[in-house]
Design a protein around this motif. Structure first.
Motif, PDB file in Angstrom:
ATOM      1  N   VAL A 243       1.543   0.982  12.216  1.00  0.00           N
ATOM      2  CA  VAL A 243       1.574   1.306  13.644  1.00  0.00           C
ATOM      3  C   VAL A 243       1.079   0.123  14.467  1.00  0.00           C
ATOM      4  N   LEU A 244       0.074  -0.574  13.956  1.00  0.00           N
ATOM      5  CA  LEU A 244      -0.471  -1.731  14.665  1.00  0.00           C
ATOM      6  C   LEU A 244       0.494  -2.916  14.663  1.00  0.00           C
ATOM      7  N   LEU A 245       1.387  -2.954  13.679  1.00  0.00           N
ATOM      8  CA  LEU A 245       2.272  -4.109  13.523  1.00  0.00           C
ATOM      9  C   LEU A 245       3.633  -3.941  14.193  1.00  0.00           C
ATOM     10  N   GLY A 246       3.991  -2.726  14.578  1.00  0.00           N
ATOM     11  CA  GLY A 246       5.267  -2.569  15.261  1.00  0.00           C
ATOM     12  C   GLY A 246       5.973  -1.275  14.914  1.00  0.00           C
ATOM     13  N   PRO A 247       6.801  -0.763  15.832  1.00  0.00           N
ATOM     14  CA  PRO A 247       7.447   0.544  15.633  1.00  0.00           C
ATOM     15  C   PRO A 247       8.439   0.583  14.485  1.00  0.00           C
TER      16      PRO A 247
ATOM     17  N   LEU B 236      -3.882   4.218   5.092  1.00  0.00           N
ATOM     18  CA  LEU B 236      -4.081   2.819   5.487  1.00  0.00           C
ATOM     19  C   LEU B 236      -2.754   2.147   5.838  1.00  0.00           C
ATOM     20  N   SER B 237      -1.727   2.432   5.041  1.00  0.00           N
ATOM     21  CA  SER B 237      -0.428   1.807   5.309  1.00  0.00           C
ATOM     22  C   SER B 237       0.157   2.278   6.628  1.00  0.00           C
ATOM     23  N   LEU B 238      -0.011   3.549   6.959  1.00  0.00           N
ATOM     24  CA  LEU B 238       0.512   4.070   8.217  1.00  0.00           C
ATOM     25  C   LEU B 238      -0.223   3.475   9.417  1.00  0.00           C
TER      26      LEU B 238
ATOM     27  N   LEU C 168       0.824  -1.211   0.000  1.00  0.00           N
ATOM     28  CA  LEU C 168       0.000   0.000   0.000  1.00  0.00           C
ATOM     29  C   LEU C 168       0.860   1.264   0.000  1.00  0.00           C
ATOM     30  N   ALA C 169       1.936   1.246   0.789  1.00  0.00           N
ATOM     31  CA  ALA C 169       2.822   2.413   0.845  1.00  0.00           C
ATOM     32  C   ALA C 169       3.501   2.654  -0.500  1.00  0.00           C
TER      33      ALA C 169
ATOM     34  N   ALA D  45       6.529   0.710  11.285  1.00  0.00           N
ATOM     35  CA  ALA D  45       5.882   2.017  11.170  1.00  0.00           C
ATOM     36  C   ALA D  45       6.871   3.084  10.719  1.00  0.00           C
ATOM     37  N   LEU D  46       8.081   3.049  11.274  1.00  0.00           N
ATOM     38  CA  LEU D  46       9.107   4.015  10.858  1.00  0.00           C
ATOM     39  C   LEU D  46       9.499   3.812   9.397  1.00  0.00           C
TER      40      LEU D  46
END
Length: 338
Positions: free
Chosen positions: A145-149, A139-141, A93-94, A152-153
């Motif tokens: 965030v839900l999957l791990g820091p 959506l990708s962000l 998605l990103a 997310a970074l």
């Protein structure tokens, strides 16, 4: 040709399909392969020393309750599979968002180069593509965030990089160094995202690091030049300062052949000295680099734009096969260990 006025009457599914075409499915698949390769290196790292039942494993290194249970490696793999699949969806998605933004910003160049992608061909409104790009980014962000820091970074970084590449004030695509650097950065982040989806908080091994760096440089030093070669006319019209525009075809071709050879040498050196698991990938990349160099230095890819595009196709095919072989080299032993 479909007119711009007719587009608003299309159903959303049709627009989404055109957005997918605009984002280049072959490129999305390549980013997914990079993510999968990073994840495979992560699995190999965890199974090799971080999963109960394997020599040297400790619960503290995994940091998960699953790792402490009696199921050992098989249970840990079952736990990590949803993380990997979710991470892959988030990453695609990103990348989709970044490439849609690029299509929106590249209308002038694409039309000058007679591109058949939907926006340039008038089959997809730039406003519609931009709206889908924003939704995909959001959506990708959220998913990351839900999957791990770490994931997310990585997602935030690739979204920022994609925006900086295509949009003012930076518009990195307009300069040779900016374009190449963006390609290297996006590829590296793909491996980081894949690895983090499995082995977040652990350091990758030497093989993972070398493969990721070499194949990311393959994108920046070979792929960027291969892409710029057939697009020189449109890039010049749009004011881009690519290698093809600034220095011409002969130098670009020599640079591409030299870079391909040097990267193969680096992979071979690592395979021989510190990372034998890269041996198969080194053989495959050498074959691909030989084809790229031969196409770059002969008349087979000179003349019209379709002939010049053969170099880009050879570059893409080389990295596809190299990644698939590396997945086999890393993934099969990991599955056997499980």
């Amino acid at each position: 040709m479909v007119t711009q006025e007719a587009l608003p009457h299309r159903v959303p599914a049709r627009t989404l399909l055109k957005c997918l075409v605009e984002a280049r499915p072959s490129v999305l698949a390549m980013y997914l392969l990079r993510f999968a390769t990073g994840a495979a290196f992560g699995v190999s790292s965890m199974i090799g020393g971080s999963v109960p039942g394997v020599a040297g494993a400790t619960p503290e290194r995994t940091g998960s309750s699953v790792a402490r249970g009696p199921g050992g490696t098989a249970e840990w793999l079952g736990w990590s599979a949803p993380q990997v699949l979710g991470g892959a969806a988030v990453w695609v998605l990103a990348i989709l968002s970044a490439y849609l933004l690029n299509g929106v910003s590249d209308v002038q160049e694409d039309r000058a180069n007679d591109s058949r992608r939907p926006i340039a061909a008038g089959e997809l409104r730039p406003e519609s593509a931009a709206a889908v790009a924003k939704a995909a980014a959001a959506l990708s962000l959220v998913g990351a965030v839900l999957l791990g820091p770490t994931l997310a970074l990585a997602v935030a970084a690739v979204l920022v990089l994609g925006y900086a590449y295509s949009m003012p004030p930076l518009s990195l695509k307009r300069h040779a160094v900016g374009a190449a650097g963006t390609g290297v950065g996006a590829a590296l982040l793909s491996y980081v995202a894949g690895y983090a989806s499995v082995a977040q908080g652990t350091a990758p091994g030497t093989g993972a690091l070398v493969f990721s760096v070499v194949m990311s440089l393959w994108v920046g030093l070979v792929g960027t030049l291969a892409k710029d070669l057939p697009d020189a006319l449109g890039d010049a019209a749009a004011g881009r300062r690519t290698v093809a525009v600034l220095y011409g075809e002969p130098l670009l071709r020599r640079m591409m052949a030299l870079a391909a050879g040097a990267l193969c040498g680096g992979l071979w050196l690592a395979a021989a000295a510190v990372a034998p698991e890269l041996g198969l990938a080194a053989w495959v990349l050498t074959l691909g680099a030989s084809v790229v160099a031969a196409l770059a230095l002969t008349h087979v890819t000179r003349g019209c734009r379709p002939r010049k595009r053969r170099l880009y196709r050879a570059f893409m095919a080389s990295q596809y096969v190299t990644h698939l072989c590396q997945l086999v080299s890393v993934g099969v032993p990991s599955m056997v260990s499980s």
